[in-house]
Enzyme design. Structure first.
Site, PDB file in Angstrom:
ATOM      1  N   ASP A 178     -16.006  40.220  48.800  1.00  0.00           N
ATOM      2  CA  ASP A 178     -15.873  39.826  47.396  1.00  0.00           C
ATOM      3  C   ASP A 178     -15.294  38.405  47.384  1.00  0.00           C
ATOM      4  O   ASP A 178     -16.029  37.435  47.482  1.00  0.00           O
ATOM      5  CB  ASP A 178     -14.967  40.878  46.736  1.00  0.00           C
ATOM      6  CG  ASP A 178     -14.853  40.748  45.239  1.00  0.00           C
ATOM      7  OD1 ASP A 178     -15.865  40.475  44.584  1.00  0.00           O
ATOM      8  OD2 ASP A 178     -13.742  40.934  44.707  1.00  0.00           O
ATOM      9  N   GLY A 227     -13.386  52.051  52.187  1.00  0.00           N
ATOM     10  CA  GLY A 227     -14.685  51.858  51.525  1.00  0.00           C
ATOM     11  C   GLY A 227     -15.891  51.776  52.433  1.00  0.00           C
ATOM     12  O   GLY A 227     -17.023  52.000  51.992  1.00  0.00           O
ATOM     13  N   GLU A 271     -17.376  45.914  57.131  1.00  0.00           N
ATOM     14  CA  GLU A 271     -16.753  45.891  55.801  1.00  0.00           C
ATOM     15  C   GLU A 271     -17.783  46.337  54.771  1.00  0.00           C
ATOM     16  O   GLU A 271     -18.982  46.096  54.928  1.00  0.00           O
ATOM     17  CB  GLU A 271     -16.252  44.461  55.528  1.00  0.00           C
ATOM     18  CG  GLU A 271     -15.654  44.204  54.159  1.00  0.00           C
ATOM     19  CD  GLU A 271     -14.350  44.949  53.889  1.00  0.00           C
ATOM     20  OE1 GLU A 271     -14.338  46.185  54.003  1.00  0.00           O
ATOM     21  OE2 GLU A 271     -13.360  44.290  53.509  1.00  0.00           O
ATOM     22  N   VAL A 315     -19.281  47.854  41.812  1.00  0.00           N
ATOM     23  CA  VAL A 315     -20.180  48.911  42.285  1.00  0.00           C
ATOM     24  C   VAL A 315     -19.391  50.070  42.895  1.00  0.00           C
ATOM     25  O   VAL A 315     -18.307  49.874  43.455  1.00  0.00           O
ATOM     26  CB  VAL A 315     -21.205  48.350  43.299  1.00  0.00           C
ATOM     27  CG1 VAL A 315     -22.271  47.522  42.598  1.00  0.00           C
ATOM     28  CG2 VAL A 315     -20.534  47.527  44.395  1.00  0.00           C
ATOM     29  N   ARG A 328     -17.384  58.534  45.039  1.00  0.00           N
ATOM     30  CA  ARG A 328     -17.496  58.006  46.400  1.00  0.00           C
ATOM     31  C   ARG A 328     -18.646  58.674  47.162  1.00  0.00           C
ATOM     32  O   ARG A 328     -19.238  58.091  48.047  1.00  0.00           O
ATOM     33  CB  ARG A 328     -16.186  58.234  47.144  1.00  0.00           C
ATOM     34  CG  ARG A 328     -15.875  57.165  48.175  1.00  0.00           C
ATOM     35  CD  ARG A 328     -14.676  57.578  48.985  1.00  0.00           C
ATOM     36  NE  ARG A 328     -13.409  57.053  48.546  1.00  0.00           N
ATOM     37  CZ  ARG A 328     -12.887  55.888  48.895  1.00  0.00           C
ATOM     38  NH1 ARG A 328     -13.559  55.072  49.671  1.00  0.00           N
ATOM     39  NH2 ARG A 328     -11.693  55.516  48.480  1.00  0.00           N
ATOM     40  N   ASP A 348     -14.876  52.405  47.399  1.00  0.00           N
ATOM     41  CA  ASP A 348     -13.665  52.770  46.663  1.00  0.00           C
ATOM     42  C   ASP A 348     -13.996  53.002  45.192  1.00  0.00           C
ATOM     43  O   ASP A 348     -14.826  52.305  44.612  1.00  0.00           O
ATOM     44  CB  ASP A 348     -12.623  51.644  46.754  1.00  0.00           C
ATOM     45  CG  ASP A 348     -12.067  51.518  48.153  1.00  0.00           C
ATOM     46  OD1 ASP A 348     -12.342  52.394  48.989  1.00  0.00           O
ATOM     47  OD2 ASP A 348     -11.355  50.538  48.403  1.00  0.00           O
TER      48      ASP A 348
HETATM   49  P1  5GP Z   1     -12.095  40.632  49.110  1.00  0.00           P
HETATM   50  O1  5GP Z   1     -10.866  40.459  49.909  1.00  0.00           O
HETATM   51  O2  5GP Z   1     -13.351  40.114  49.795  1.00  0.00           O
HETATM   52  O3  5GP Z   1     -11.944  40.047  47.737  1.00  0.00           O
HETATM   53  O4  5GP Z   1     -12.197  42.170  48.836  1.00  0.00           O
HETATM   54  C1  5GP Z   1     -13.025  43.018  49.453  1.00  0.00           C
HETATM   55  C2  5GP Z   1     -12.673  44.435  49.084  1.00  0.00           C
HETATM   56  O5  5GP Z   1     -12.489  44.629  47.688  1.00  0.00           O
HETATM   57  C3  5GP Z   1     -13.827  45.340  49.453  1.00  0.00           C
HETATM   58  O6  5GP Z   1     -13.732  45.753  50.776  1.00  0.00           O
HETATM   59  C4  5GP Z   1     -13.665  46.480  48.467  1.00  0.00           C
HETATM   60  O7  5GP Z   1     -12.754  47.422  48.979  1.00  0.00           O
HETATM   61  C5  5GP Z   1     -13.059  45.845  47.246  1.00  0.00           C
HETATM   62  N1  5GP Z   1     -14.114  45.558  46.259  1.00  0.00           N
HETATM   63  C6  5GP Z   1     -14.537  44.346  45.857  1.00  0.00           C
HETATM   64  N2  5GP Z   1     -15.538  44.446  44.970  1.00  0.00           N
HETATM   65  C7  5GP Z   1     -15.758  45.771  44.818  1.00  0.00           C
HETATM   66  C8  5GP Z   1     -16.718  46.523  44.039  1.00  0.00           C
HETATM   67  O8  5GP Z   1     -17.576  46.018  43.306  1.00  0.00           O
HETATM   68  N3  5GP Z   1     -16.647  47.877  44.181  1.00  0.00           N
HETATM   69  C9  5GP Z   1     -15.739  48.514  44.973  1.00  0.00           C
HETATM   70  N4  5GP Z   1     -15.781  49.842  45.009  1.00  0.00           N
HETATM   71  N5  5GP Z   1     -14.832  47.835  45.705  1.00  0.00           N
HETATM   72  C10 5GP Z   1     -14.855  46.477  45.636  1.00  0.00           C
END
Ligand code: 5GP
Length: 182
Positions: A99, A41, A95, A149, A162, A155
């Protein structure tokens, strides 16, 4: 595309990435950085960011898988590791979105064991409302709401968006159960 609402324009993203590049360049002035984008991503963000950085940069990639289904499983798995040692180096993890924080938390722990001289995080987006683990974000593009988003390299499962130059938010009706799968 009807199910994607414009959220951050290409111009706003470009201006913010330039500002982050300026800050990073001045913070690392006189040194060099190993930039580590977290695939997939962050590849567009990282490509723009490195071109906004004026100190010497090396690049190496990590890939992780962190989601099963729509919610974080809490399990982060490294699916591609760095090619080279980072011992004694100044490392900047890049990154796309912080999230829950679980991915960055895992990666910071993992990379710290390899004894880099310093380890910092650049993230394009942060969703504070979804935080499960608080992680340091040294260089942040934008704080965003709890929306899913796509675009700008993010992703998109099989959505095919993308390549969009801007970031769009999926309307709730357009969310499918696989949308969060990395
Ligand atoms: P975390 O481990 O912080 O929960 O996850 C982060 C990863 O989840 C990001 O690097 C991304 O790949 C994916 N992700 C989380 N929210 C979104 C979003 O709103 N859109 C997309 N495309 N990927 C997300």
């Amino acid at each position: 595309m009807t199910d994607v609402k414009p959220y951050l324009s290409a111009a706003d993203i470009a201006a913010r990435v330039r500002a982050l590049g300026d800050r990073i360049s001045s913070d690392y002035a006189g040194g060099s950085i190993v930039v580590v984008p977290v695939l997939k991503g962050s590849f567009v963000f990282a490509a723009d960011l490195v071109r906004a950085i004026t100190v010497p940069v090396e690049i190496d990639f990590l890939a992780v898988r962190s989601y099963e289904g729509t919610e974080s499983s809490g399990v982060v798995r490294l699916t591609h590791d760095l090619d080279r040692s980072i011992e004694g180096r100044d490392v900047l993890l890049v990154e796309d979105i912080v999230d829950t924080g679980l991915t960055i938390d895992y990666l910071l722990g993992n990379l710290a064991t390899r004894r880099p001289r310093s380890l910092r995080v650049a993230a394009l987006l942060h969703k504070p409302a979804r935080t499960k683990v608080v992680v340091p974000i040294d260089y942040l593009g934008f704080e965003i709401d709890d929306v899913f988003v796509v675009g700008y390299g993010l992703d998109d499962d099989r959505g095919g968006r993308r390549h969009l130059p801007y970031i769009g938010a999926l309307e709730p009706a357009a969310l499918d159960p696989g949308a969060r799968v990395r």
